[in-house]
Design a protein around this motif. Structure first.
Motif, short mmCIF file in Angstrom:
data_model
loop_
_atom_site.label_atom_id
_atom_site.label_comp_id
_atom_site.label_asym_id
_atom_site.label_seq_id
_atom_site.Cartn_x
_atom_site.Cartn_y
_atom_site.Cartn_z
N HIS A 146 0.83 -1.20 0.00
CA HIS A 146 0.00 0.00 0.00
C HIS A 146 0.87 1.25 0.00
O HIS A 146 0.64 2.18 -0.78
N GLN A 150 0.95 3.99 -2.89
CA GLN A 150 0.57 5.36 -2.53
C GLN A 150 1.61 6.34 -3.08
O GLN A 150 1.25 7.41 -3.58
N GLU A 161 -5.35 -0.18 0.47
CA GLU A 161 -5.79 0.44 1.73
C GLU A 161 -7.06 -0.24 2.24
O GLU A 161 -7.20 -0.48 3.45
#
Length: 182
Positions: A146, A150, A161
């Motif tokens: 994640h 990101q 997420e």
């Protein structure tokens, strides 16, 4: 919850025509099931919005860019833990045995630690608590993926997420969502 695992499995797999054509129905299925909270539904929407607005070939190109060229974001769970070491091979054998004991015979040629395949397996388990326990076992890998996604500012970060948020739920939360008293 099992349908959520299946949906995430489909969305994290290589995009195809069938999934692209049914993106609009995914949100309805999720809302009907009432398993995700508002924040989790918003994460799903933040992924679906951009994906629905692009062509299948653009989605496939995005997928390849995000997952095929980066070791920090590839979808092979054990690669993040073991790399190319011998331990990865044994972990794959153990995972395959777990799949076989449950009667899960994957339809694809993917390695057993491929995240969409693992999520498909979770979706087929009858015991939601067992599914959640197995998901929590890979939560540290999902968190790292994640963070990496990101940084790339990709819609896929929302799916990871969402998966991470599922790992943070406990038995009480799941039973409450189902209306079961504890």
């Amino acid at each position: 919850m099992q349908n959520i695992y299946k949906i995430l499995s489909l969305l994290l797999d290589y995009p195809n025509e069938d999934v692209k054509e049914n993106l609009s129905g995914i949100k309805a299925v999720v809302e009907e099931e009432s398993v995700l909270d508002k924040t989790q539904c918003d994460l799903l929407s933040q992924f679906l919005g951009p994906i629905q607005s692009i062509t299948l070939s653009d989605w496939q190109m995005l997928y390849v860019q995000q997952f095929d060229f980066s070791s920090s974001t590839n979808l092979y769970l054990f690669d993040h833990v073991y790399g190319d070491s011998r331990e990865r091979g044994q972990a794959m054998v153990d995972l395959t045995e777990m799949y076989n004991k449950a009667g899960f015979m994957p339809c694809s040629d993917e390695l057993p630690d491929y995240l969409p395949l693992f999520l498909e397996y979770l979706s087929l388990l009858q015991n939601e608590e067992e599914s959640l326990k197995l998901l929590k076992e890979v939560s540290h890998i999902l968190e790292n993926m994640h963070k990496a996604l990101q940084k790339k500012e990709t819609p896929y970060s929302y799916l990871l997420e969402l998966l991470c948020s599922l790992c943070n739920e406990d038995k009480y939360d799941i039973k409450q969502k189902k209306g079961i008293e504890v």
